[in-house]
Design a protein around this motif. Structure first.
Motif, mmCIF file in Angstrom:
data_model
loop_
_atom_site.group_PDB
_atom_site.id
_atom_site.type_symbol
_atom_site.label_atom_id
_atom_site.label_comp_id
_atom_site.label_asym_id
_atom_site.label_seq_id
_atom_site.Cartn_x
_atom_site.Cartn_y
_atom_site.Cartn_z
ATOM 1 N N MET A 264 0.568 -1.472 -0.177
ATOM 2 C CA MET A 264 -0.304 -0.055 0.009
ATOM 3 C C MET A 264 0.904 1.428 -0.274
ATOM 4 N N ASN A 265 2.130 0.875 -0.299
ATOM 5 C CA ASN A 265 3.096 2.203 0.166
ATOM 6 C C ASN A 265 2.399 3.094 -1.425
ATOM 7 N N ASP A 266 3.137 4.757 -0.802
ATOM 8 C CA ASP A 266 2.287 5.466 -2.118
ATOM 9 C C ASP A 266 3.380 6.591 -2.718
ATOM 10 N N GLY A 267 4.612 5.752 -2.592
ATOM 11 C CA GLY A 267 5.892 5.886 -3.178
ATOM 12 C C GLY A 267 6.316 5.127 -3.900
ATOM 13 N N ASN A 268 7.148 5.718 -5.084
ATOM 14 C CA ASN A 268 7.890 4.101 -6.362
ATOM 15 C C ASN A 268 8.145 3.364 -5.170
ATOM 16 N N THR A 269 8.147 1.995 -5.646
ATOM 17 C CA THR A 269 8.233 1.287 -5.081
ATOM 18 C C THR A 269 8.569 0.303 -6.288
ATOM 19 N N VAL A 270 9.651 -0.888 -5.868
ATOM 20 C CA VAL A 270 10.183 -2.125 -6.646
ATOM 21 C C VAL A 270 9.864 -3.355 -5.127
ATOM 22 N N ASP A 280 11.015 -32.506 -1.652
ATOM 23 C CA ASP A 280 10.263 -33.084 -2.392
ATOM 24 C C ASP A 280 8.919 -32.048 -1.497
ATOM 25 N N ASN A 281 7.706 -32.431 -2.272
ATOM 26 C CA ASN A 281 6.688 -30.995 -1.878
ATOM 27 C C ASN A 281 6.515 -30.775 -0.698
ATOM 28 N N SER A 282 7.285 -29.589 -1.188
ATOM 29 C CA SER A 282 7.515 -28.653 -0.224
ATOM 30 C C SER A 282 6.518 -27.665 -1.035
ATOM 31 N N VAL A 283 6.034 -26.220 -0.548
ATOM 32 C CA VAL A 283 4.046 -25.924 -1.150
ATOM 33 C C VAL A 283 4.902 -24.634 -0.663
ATOM 34 N N SER A 284 4.141 -23.333 -1.995
ATOM 35 C CA SER A 284 4.601 -21.869 -1.433
ATOM 36 C C SER A 284 3.186 -20.846 -1.982
ATOM 37 N N ASN A 285 2.225 -20.731 -1.880
ATOM 38 C CA ASN A 285 1.492 -19.457 -2.515
ATOM 39 C C ASN A 285 1.139 -18.419 -1.694
ATOM 40 N N ALA A 286 1.573 -17.583 -2.899
ATOM 41 C CA ALA A 286 1.786 -15.809 -2.840
ATOM 42 C C ALA A 286 0.714 -15.099 -3.385
ATOM 43 N N LYS A 287 0.517 -14.442 -2.195
ATOM 44 C CA LYS A 287 -0.816 -13.694 -2.741
ATOM 45 C C LYS A 287 0.237 -11.897 -2.320
ATOM 46 N N THR A 288 -0.355 -11.143 -3.480
ATOM 47 C CA THR A 288 0.107 -9.985 -3.157
ATOM 48 C C THR A 288 -1.232 -8.921 -3.443
ATOM 49 N N VAL A 289 -1.794 -7.569 -2.612
ATOM 50 C CA VAL A 289 -2.875 -6.950 -3.781
ATOM 51 C C VAL A 289 -1.905 -5.730 -3.201
ATOM 52 N N THR A 290 -2.355 -4.528 -4.042
ATOM 53 C CA THR A 290 -1.433 -3.291 -4.042
ATOM 54 C C THR A 290 -2.876 -2.554 -4.924
ATOM 55 N N VAL A 291 -2.385 -1.376 -4.060
ATOM 56 C CA VAL A 291 -3.308 0.223 -4.927
ATOM 57 C C VAL A 291 -2.676 1.700 -5.471
ATOM 58 N N GLY A 292 -2.468 1.067 -6.375
ATOM 59 C CA GLY A 292 -1.554 2.773 -7.100
ATOM 60 C C GLY A 292 -2.262 4.249 -7.437
ATOM 61 N N ARG A 293 -1.846 5.028 -6.391
ATOM 62 C CA ARG A 293 -2.371 6.022 -7.501
ATOM 63 C C ARG A 293 -1.720 7.035 -7.638
ATOM 64 N N GLY A 294 -1.589 8.891 -7.528
ATOM 65 C CA GLY A 294 -1.255 9.266 -7.720
ATOM 66 C C GLY A 294 -0.443 9.348 -8.949
ATOM 67 N N LYS A 295 1.070 9.847 -8.910
ATOM 68 C CA LYS A 295 2.154 9.782 -10.036
ATOM 69 C C LYS A 295 3.217 7.860 -9.765
ATOM 70 N N GLN A 296 2.561 7.700 -8.724
ATOM 71 C CA GLN A 296 3.671 6.600 -8.194
ATOM 72 C C GLN A 296 3.639 5.566 -9.879
ATOM 73 N N SER A 297 5.471 4.852 -9.352
ATOM 74 C CA SER A 297 5.458 3.677 -10.526
ATOM 75 C C SER A 297 5.906 2.462 -9.383
ATOM 76 N N GLN A 298 4.916 1.510 -9.796
ATOM 77 C CA GLN A 298 5.728 0.691 -8.726
ATOM 78 C C GLN A 298 5.747 -0.918 -10.105
#
Length: 435
Positions: A264-270, A280-298
């Motif tokens: 949810m950052n408001d500045g430029n973000t990487v 073996d049998n390893s698991v990963s679930n990667a979930k990301t949510v973002t909202v961009g506004r203004g002139k920011q670059s992400q």
């Protein structure tokens, strides 16, 4: 084009800073070597995002903050992240670069669980921290920013869960950038030994809309055999902070790493979120949510690399863009040769609220093994008029209908944040950014 990284911090400053923190000799040596490497290493090159004019050098490195005796002393914007009536919750609060408050239940202490700020951990558990600090997940010499991070690290936490220990209550960190010019070079390490489990949630917050600052964050999450780590985060840096965040995970045999990230950052973000499924049998679930506004670059990269057989990797990225914000979403599933019967799935979806906003969703599958399954989905579009029509036909206003659609769009990630107060705060931030 390269980025100038001439800092007002030299080897003498780094040596003095390390000495003031009473760090072990190995950390001081690592810092000095990293600073020397920084001049020769290239900057990271995020896809389709130009960072050559971003601020990575203008900041105050060492900014202390007052300690906190009671959670009641905190301002309301910090209190909202947790239950202030529970003074005994598992919690670390970092105020600028000061470990201002820490609490861990006696039961977890008796079980050998470590949850403390990174400097205390280096003093009391030096060998253990050295074993994991930029060893298995992130390397010092990956790029100029990782080297600068190692040299200038000024905060963070260390979490260690011994074998066969199940931590039932979440561990939570709040990183409060109170000084508007303070830099956040946090290093977070979460380790779960075999047959253990832990839920960890962190929050970043600042209010520097005009002043320039930098956040250079590295997180390393290590899940040993049959361990389970649930990692949640809400990043909410203000417009004046340029953010580089590198979150990595390593999962061994039968281990699970769950990511739920609210960007949810408001500045430029990487932002990079990369998990290596080693066992073996390893698991990963990667979930990301973002909202961009203004002139920011992400720029957001979610990547899961399969090494172990029958490993499972799922990436879900949902973003909402408004005003003239631009964001790039890279979802990468890579199955290495030998990772037979693995499954790599990904979904990246971007919702556009303004004609000048831009979002790119780039699904990438890299498959070096035949006996696997993989799939991807990506979409960039505006709010579905049919959904709006359906809601409005039930007597709901257009603005409220749009609000409901957006919350439904972001819900798959928001509802995964394991602490209710943090989940509510993320919902509030989404409301504020969208409207």
């Amino acid at each position: 084009m390269t980025v100038e990284t001439k800092l007002p911090y030299d080897l003498e400053y780094i040596s003095q800073f390390s000495q003031e923190q009473n760090e072990p000799e190995w950390m001081k040596s690592l810092r000095l070597q990293a600073l020397e490497q920084a001049d020769t290493l290239p900057m990271p090159t995020p896809d389709k995002t130009k960072i050559h004019n971003w601020n990575f050098t203008n900041f105050k490195h060492n900014a202390t903050g007052g300690t906190i005796q009671s959670l009641d002393e905190l301002p309301q914007e910090i209190k909202v992240f947790f239950d202030t009536e529970n003074q005994n919750q598992n919690l670390v609060i970092q105020r600028n670069q000061t470990a201002a408050y820490a609490s861990l239940s006696p039961k977890l202490k008796e079980q050998g669980v470590i949850f403390t700020d990174i400097f205390t951990a280096m003093n009391k558990h030096s060998d253990l921290v050295q074993r994991y600090f930029m060893q298995d997940a992130v390397s010092v010499d990956e790029n100029r920013l990782t080297a600068l991070h190692a040299a200038l690290m000024n905060g963070g936490v260390f979490v260690y869960v011994p074998k066969n220990v199940v931590v039932e209550e979440p561990l939570q960190s709040v990183f409060w950038q109170e000084d508007p010019e303070a830099a956040t070079f946090n290093h977070v390490i979460v380790v779960a030994e075999s047959n253990s489990s832990v839920t960890y949630v962190e929050n970043y917050i600042s209010h520097n809309k005009e002043e320039e600052a930098v956040a250079n964050i590295v997180t390393e999450v290590i899940a040993h055999d049959n361990a389970n780590i649930s990692f949640g985060a809400v990043d909410n840096f203000a417009q004046g902070t340029t953010v580089y965040v590198n979150r990595r995970g390593v999962a061994y045999r039968d281990a699970v790493i769950e990511w739920a990230l609210g960007q949810m950052n408001d500045g430029n973000t990487v932002s990079e979120n990369i998990t290596h499924l080693i066992g073996d049998n390893s698991v990963s679930n990667a979930k990301t949510v973002t909202v961009g506004r203004g002139k920011q670059s992400q720029n957001f990269t979610a990547k899961i690399v399969h090494f172990g057989q029958q490993s499972e990797g799922h990436i879900l990225q949902h973003g909402v863009m408004k005003d003239s914000a631009t964001s790039v979403f890279n979802g990468i599933g890579k199955i290495e040769h030998g990772a037979a019967k693995s499954n790599a799935e990904q979904e990246s979806r971007v919702l556009m609220l303004s004609k000048d906003a831009r979002g790119d969703a780039n699904p990438i599958l890299l498959i070096d093994e035949d006996d696997v399954t993989a799939g991807h989905a990506a979409s960039v579009g505006r709010v579905d008029p049919m959904q709006l029509f359906y809601l409005m036909s039930r007597g709901i206003s257009k603005q409220e209908a749009e609000r409901l659609v957006i919350h439904g769009f972001l819900a798959p990630v928001v509802k995964q944040i394991p602490i209710q107060a943090v989940r509510e705060q993320l919902t509030e931030v989404i409301e504020r950014k969208v409207y």
